[in-house]
Design an enzyme around this catalytic site. Structure first.
Site, PDB file in Angstrom:
ATOM      1  N   ASN A 146       0.954  -1.220  -0.029  1.00  0.00           N
ATOM      2  CA  ASN A 146      -0.002   0.100   0.021  1.00  0.00           C
ATOM      3  C   ASN A 146       0.858   1.288  -0.136  1.00  0.00           C
ATOM      4  OD1 ASN A 146       0.797  -0.527   2.585  1.00  0.00           O
ATOM      5  ND2 ASN A 146      -1.028   0.004   3.668  1.00  0.00           N
ATOM      6  N   LYS A 169      12.886  -6.393   1.094  1.00  0.00           N
ATOM      7  CA  LYS A 169      11.973  -7.148   0.011  1.00  0.00           C
ATOM      8  C   LYS A 169      10.480  -6.395  -0.139  1.00  0.00           C
ATOM      9  CE  LYS A 169       9.061 -10.586   0.220  1.00  0.00           C
ATOM     10  NZ  LYS A 169       7.861  -9.975  -0.535  1.00  0.00           N
ATOM     11  N   GLY A 221       2.790  -5.641   7.243  1.00  0.00           N
ATOM     12  CA  GLY A 221       1.781  -6.353   6.368  1.00  0.00           C
ATOM     13  C   GLY A 221       0.676  -6.993   7.428  1.00  0.00           C
ATOM     14  N   SER A 222       0.181  -8.183   7.032  1.00  0.00           N
ATOM     15  CA  SER A 222      -0.910  -8.577   7.641  1.00  0.00           C
ATOM     16  C   SER A 222      -0.640  -9.219   9.109  1.00  0.00           C
ATOM     17  CB  SER A 222      -1.631  -9.601   6.785  1.00  0.00           C
ATOM     18  OG  SER A 222      -0.869 -10.631   6.538  1.00  0.00           O
ATOM     19  N   VAL A 223      -1.537  -9.350   9.963  1.00  0.00           N
ATOM     20  CA  VAL A 223      -1.261 -10.159  11.261  1.00  0.00           C
ATOM     21  C   VAL A 223      -1.035 -11.528  11.075  1.00  0.00           C
ATOM     22  CG1 VAL A 223      -2.473 -10.805  13.374  1.00  0.00           C
ATOM     23  CG2 VAL A 223      -2.835  -8.795  12.614  1.00  0.00           C
ATOM     24  N   PRO A 224      -1.670 -12.392   9.943  1.00  0.00           N
ATOM     25  CA  PRO A 224      -1.132 -13.861   9.960  1.00  0.00           C
ATOM     26  C   PRO A 224       0.351 -13.913   9.444  1.00  0.00           C
ATOM     27  CG  PRO A 224      -3.335 -13.309   8.741  1.00  0.00           C
ATOM     28  CD  PRO A 224      -2.876 -12.002   9.246  1.00  0.00           C
ATOM     29  N   THR A 225       0.891 -13.094   8.627  1.00  0.00           N
ATOM     30  CA  THR A 225       1.998 -13.191   7.986  1.00  0.00           C
ATOM     31  C   THR A 225       3.161 -12.806   9.197  1.00  0.00           C
ATOM     32  OG1 THR A 225       1.343 -12.572   5.888  1.00  0.00           O
ATOM     33  CG2 THR A 225       3.717 -12.475   6.274  1.00  0.00           C
ATOM     34  N   GLU A 243       4.652  -4.008  12.128  1.00  0.00           N
ATOM     35  CA  GLU A 243       3.745  -3.249  11.762  1.00  0.00           C
ATOM     36  C   GLU A 243       2.475  -3.665  11.097  1.00  0.00           C
ATOM     37  OE1 GLU A 243       3.590  -0.056  12.800  1.00  0.00           O
ATOM     38  OE2 GLU A 243       5.813   0.128  13.294  1.00  0.00           O
ATOM     39  N   CYS A 277      -3.456   0.622   6.769  1.00  0.00           N
ATOM     40  CA  CYS A 277      -3.474   0.043   7.910  1.00  0.00           C
ATOM     41  C   CYS A 277      -3.965   0.919   9.200  1.00  0.00           C
ATOM     42  CB  CYS A 277      -2.139  -0.447   8.342  1.00  0.00           C
ATOM     43  SG  CYS A 277      -1.040   0.890   8.679  1.00  0.00           S
ATOM     44  N   GLU A 380     -10.908  -6.290   9.471  1.00  0.00           N
ATOM     45  CA  GLU A 380     -10.207  -5.248   8.736  1.00  0.00           C
ATOM     46  C   GLU A 380     -10.399  -5.477   7.260  1.00  0.00           C
ATOM     47  OE1 GLU A 380      -5.772  -5.563   8.060  1.00  0.00           O
ATOM     48  OE2 GLU A 380      -5.807  -3.255   8.493  1.00  0.00           O
ATOM     49  N   GLU A 457       7.993   2.856  14.210  1.00  0.00           N
ATOM     50  CA  GLU A 457       8.667   3.475  12.994  1.00  0.00           C
ATOM     51  C   GLU A 457       8.789   4.980  13.381  1.00  0.00           C
ATOM     52  OE1 GLU A 457       7.213   1.571   9.443  1.00  0.00           O
ATOM     53  OE2 GLU A 457       8.999   0.432   9.736  1.00  0.00           O
TER      54      GLU A 457
HETATM   55  N1  LIG Z   1       0.708  -1.513  10.287  1.00  0.00           N
HETATM   56  C1  LIG Z   1       1.126  -1.099   9.287  1.00  0.00           C
HETATM   57  O1  LIG Z   1       2.068  -0.027   9.155  1.00  0.00           O
HETATM   58  C2  LIG Z   1       0.747  -1.632   7.849  1.00  0.00           C
HETATM   59  C3  LIG Z   1       0.036  -2.913   7.888  1.00  0.00           C
HETATM   60  N2  LIG Z   1      -0.183  -3.207   6.812  1.00  0.00           N
HETATM   61  C4  LIG Z   1      -1.307  -4.514   6.714  1.00  0.00           C
HETATM   62  O2  LIG Z   1      -0.806  -5.348   5.683  1.00  0.00           O
HETATM   63  C5  LIG Z   1      -1.892  -6.046   5.172  1.00  0.00           C
HETATM   64  C6  LIG Z   1      -1.841  -5.933   3.591  1.00  0.00           C
HETATM   65  O3  LIG Z   1      -0.538  -6.018   3.291  1.00  0.00           O
HETATM   66  P1  LIG Z   1      -0.279  -7.385   2.460  1.00  0.00           P
HETATM   67  O4  LIG Z   1       0.936  -7.111   1.405  1.00  0.00           O
HETATM   68  O5  LIG Z   1      -1.223  -7.927   1.941  1.00  0.00           O
HETATM   69  O6  LIG Z   1       0.379  -8.198   3.633  1.00  0.00           O
HETATM   70  P2  LIG Z   1       0.777  -9.560   3.626  1.00  0.00           P
HETATM   71  O7  LIG Z   1       1.097  -9.948   5.033  1.00  0.00           O
HETATM   72  O8  LIG Z   1       0.292 -10.549   2.851  1.00  0.00           O
HETATM   73  O9  LIG Z   1       2.174  -8.974   3.011  1.00  0.00           O
HETATM   74  C7  LIG Z   1       3.321  -8.535   3.400  1.00  0.00           C
HETATM   75  C8  LIG Z   1       4.667  -8.663   2.963  1.00  0.00           C
HETATM   76  O10 LIG Z   1       5.087 -10.185   3.597  1.00  0.00           O
HETATM   77  C9  LIG Z   1       5.465 -10.890   2.618  1.00  0.00           C
HETATM   78  N3  LIG Z   1       5.380 -12.205   3.111  1.00  0.00           N
HETATM   79  C10 LIG Z   1       4.161 -12.970   2.892  1.00  0.00           C
HETATM   80  N4  LIG Z   1       4.290 -14.321   3.602  1.00  0.00           N
HETATM   81  C11 LIG Z   1       5.552 -14.162   4.177  1.00  0.00           C
HETATM   82  C12 LIG Z   1       6.310 -15.251   4.923  1.00  0.00           C
HETATM   83  N5  LIG Z   1       5.600 -16.585   5.055  1.00  0.00           N
HETATM   84  N6  LIG Z   1       7.326 -14.899   5.348  1.00  0.00           N
HETATM   85  C13 LIG Z   1       8.168 -13.732   5.030  1.00  0.00           C
HETATM   86  N7  LIG Z   1       7.509 -12.437   4.198  1.00  0.00           N
HETATM   87  C14 LIG Z   1       6.224 -12.999   3.642  1.00  0.00           C
HETATM   88  C15 LIG Z   1       4.812 -10.516   1.341  1.00  0.00           C
HETATM   89  O11 LIG Z   1       5.441 -11.011   0.004  1.00  0.00           O
HETATM   90  C16 LIG Z   1       4.907  -9.147   1.319  1.00  0.00           C
HETATM   91  O12 LIG Z   1       6.170  -8.685   0.993  1.00  0.00           O
HETATM   92  C17 LIG Z   1      -3.020  -5.595   5.678  1.00  0.00           C
HETATM   93  O13 LIG Z   1      -3.539  -6.393   6.723  1.00  0.00           O
HETATM   94  C18 LIG Z   1      -2.609  -4.179   6.665  1.00  0.00           C
HETATM   95  O14 LIG Z   1      -3.069  -4.095   7.594  1.00  0.00           O
HETATM   96  C19 LIG Z   1      -0.252  -2.767   5.659  1.00  0.00           C
HETATM   97  C20 LIG Z   1       0.382  -1.563   5.686  1.00  0.00           C
HETATM   98  C21 LIG Z   1       1.077  -0.948   6.945  1.00  0.00           C
HETATM   99  N1  LIG Z   2       1.028   7.093   6.101  1.00  0.00           N
HETATM  100  C1  LIG Z   2       0.817   6.242   6.910  1.00  0.00           C
HETATM  101  C2  LIG Z   2       1.253   4.723   6.530  1.00  0.00           C
HETATM  102  C3  LIG Z   2       0.219   3.791   6.830  1.00  0.00           C
HETATM  103  C4  LIG Z   2       0.362   2.460   6.254  1.00  0.00           C
HETATM  104  O1  LIG Z   2       1.431   2.039   5.927  1.00  0.00           O
HETATM  105  O2  LIG Z   2      -0.752   1.623   6.083  1.00  0.00           O
END
Ligand SMILES: NC(=O)C1=CN([C@@H]2O[C@H](COP(=O)(O)OP(=O)(O)OC[C@H]3O[C@@H](n4cnc5c(N)ncnc54)[C@H](O)[C@@H]3O)[C@@H](O)[C@H]2O)C=CC1
Ligand SMILES: NCCCC(=O)O
Length: 483
Positions: A146, A169, A221-225, A243, A277, A380, A457
């Protein structure tokens, strides 16, 4: 497109091509190879070699290079924002703001680099001790799709300022803009390999987290990952920053400035097509102003210009991909079945321009009549969907706002300054906004409570997540042995 197979107990990397879709047009624009175990090792080894040079540089030397990188990002801002828009789909107007918070982050940590240090402690008999703040080594950054450039900047700037190297990555959905960051760091003068980019999905991420020469993992990224990454990192006792996702509350009291509250709610829900997020997606509105607020928010939401995100006046582009679009629309369908009322949007959108007909567009949605138990209020969605709930009292809304496993952000709109501070003190969230939402000054720490993660961060505190403290104890007299 990437998969692992088990062969004779060995995990083999067998499929290595990703198709890169462009969300604006909904078609493939490129293919790229994923990094396997061997490429990950090469990247880590080259980062390790660069780290040996970088860690010896003084804070001032590192600062100068980071400032130069920040300058180049500013100079190339429009180009980077355009790449970000093509890859992610967010409006170019917004992408430019992301690039601003990226160079600002580099400038901020450049400013801190020279002043990082330990302390001197006097001990009895003229002896003394001192501490040194030292880098961790090769850090890994793994990003979501995102905010690709911003995430890479927010992780690499403090990492490099502290004297570390980083292998990053990006998400396989948005692999492009991070490469520009690597190019910029190189041009600014970091040793070759200090900021390395590897491409791929889960398998590549796992190779990185498991690598014995990796000292730390910072993940967005996501909570499960996040849980999987924590588990992998625990095997090597590596620190992690997580995060993760959120389902944040935005509380609007009847004494607020209603125009600002409406603007705040729009900021809290519709940036980057709602794929943020920290979005304040549970909008609690005090009953006295519910109708007025709802009417105005719906009016403003209907005005959002959807379309080609490269056009200057577009404010909402396509979602990241078709399956995510279907996922978001599925939440809206379920919300209707559970009794929520669609007040506007929530439909597939086909922009007038024929070239955009296959893009992943939808109309931003406001849901009314929402109740705490509904799926749209609990989970979410990561799309442009605002859920409006009503409340009566401060105590009641606090209870309901905190009734979630997430704890990334929260917001409150009120003119009552005492109430504002009383409420944020009770909110279980890492980032709280008073009378605004979703602004990201890099001087302030960003990160979650509860299942939204840990570590931070931005802000001064992040130095602690990218460095370690060495204690040196100096004896000025004779050794007094107990033996
Ligand atoms: N708190 C925060 O700052 C943020 C949180 N998010 C969360 O991320 C989610 C959406 O992003 P996605 O890219 O779909 O999340 P995702 O968790 O599917 O992937 C995130 C990253 O992890 C990598 N990845 C996936 N499985 C992995 C594994 N087993 N081991 C190591 N790396 C792995 C992916 O290739 C990608 O680069 C949403 O749930 C959102 O809330 C997104 C942006 C900011
Ligand atoms: N600009 C705030 C970033 C939030 C996010 O990474 O989803």
């Amino acid at each position: 497109m990437q998969s692992l197979s088990e062969t004779d107990g060995l995990i083999m990397f067998i499929l290595e091509i990703y198709l890169l879709f462009i969300p604006i047009l909904g078609r493939v624009i490129a293919t790229f190879l994923c990094s396997g175990e061997k490429e990950v090792d090469l990247a880590v080894q080259s980062a390790k070699a660069a780290f040996k040079i970088w860690r010896k540089k003084s804070g001032m030397e590192r600062s100068r290079i980071l400032l130069e990188a920040a300058r180049i990002i500013r100079e190339r801002k429009d180009e980077i924002a355009t790449v970000e828009t093509i890859n992610n789909g967010k409006s170019v107007f917004e992408a430019r703001l992301d690039i601003d918070t990226s160079w600002q982050c580099l400038e901020y940590y450049a400013g801190l680099a020279a002043s990082m240090g330990g302390e001197h402690v006097q001990l009895p008999g003229g002896s003394f001790g001192y501490t040194r703040r030292e880098p961790l080594g090769v850090c890994v950054g793994i990003g979501a799709w995102n905010y690709p450039f911003q995430i890479a900047s927010w992780k690499s700037a403090p990492a490099l300022a502290c004297g570390n190297a980083m292998v990053f990555k990006p998400s396989p959905f948005t692999p492009v803009s991070t490469l520009l960051l690597a190019e910029i760091y190189t041009e600014a003068g970091v040793p070759p390999g200090l900021f390395n980019v590897v491409q791929g999905g889960a398998a590549t991420g796992q190779f990185l987290c498991q690598h014995r020469d990796v000292a730390k993992v910072s993940f967005t990224g996501s909570v499960p990952t996040g849980k999987k990454i924590m588990e992998l990192a625990s095997k090597g006792v590596k620190p992690v920053t997580l995060e993760l996702g959120g389902k944040s509350p935005l509380i609007i009291f009847s004494d607020c400035d209603i125009e600002n509250a409406v603007r705040g709610a729009m900021m809290a829900n519709f940036l980057t097509q709602g794929e943020v997020c920290c979005n304040g997606t549970r909008v609690f509105v005090q009953r006295e102003i519910l109708d007025k607020f709802t009417e105005e928010v719906v009016k403003q939401t209907k005005k959002i210009k959807i379309g080609d995100p490269l056009e200057e006046d577009t404010r909402m582009g396509p979602l990241i991909n078709r399956s995510h679009l279907q996922h978001v629309l599925g939440f809206i369908e379920q919300a209707k079945n559970e009794g929520a009322k669609v007040l506007c949007g929530g439909d597939l959108c086909v922009p007038e321009d024929p070239k955009l007909k296959d893009g992943y567009y939808m109309t931003p949605c406001v849901l009314g009549n929402c109740k705490d138990g509904m799926t749209c209020v609990k989970e979410e969605i990561f799309g442009p969907v605002m859920s409006i709930l009503s409340f009566d009292t401060e105590a009641e809304v606090l209870e309901r706002a905190n009734d979630t496993n997430f704890g990334l952000a929260a917001g409150v709109f009120t003119r009552d300054i005492q109430r504002a501070h009383r409420v944020v003190a009770e909110l279980q969230a890492g980032v709280c906004y008073i009378n605004n939402y979703n602004v990201s000054p890099v001087e302030l720490p960003f990160g979650g409570y509860k299942m939204s993660g840990f570590g931070r961060e931005n802000g001064r505190v992040t130095i602690e997540y990218y460095s370690q403290l060495k204690t040196i104890c100096v004896e000025m007299g004779d050794v007094e042995s107990v033996f």
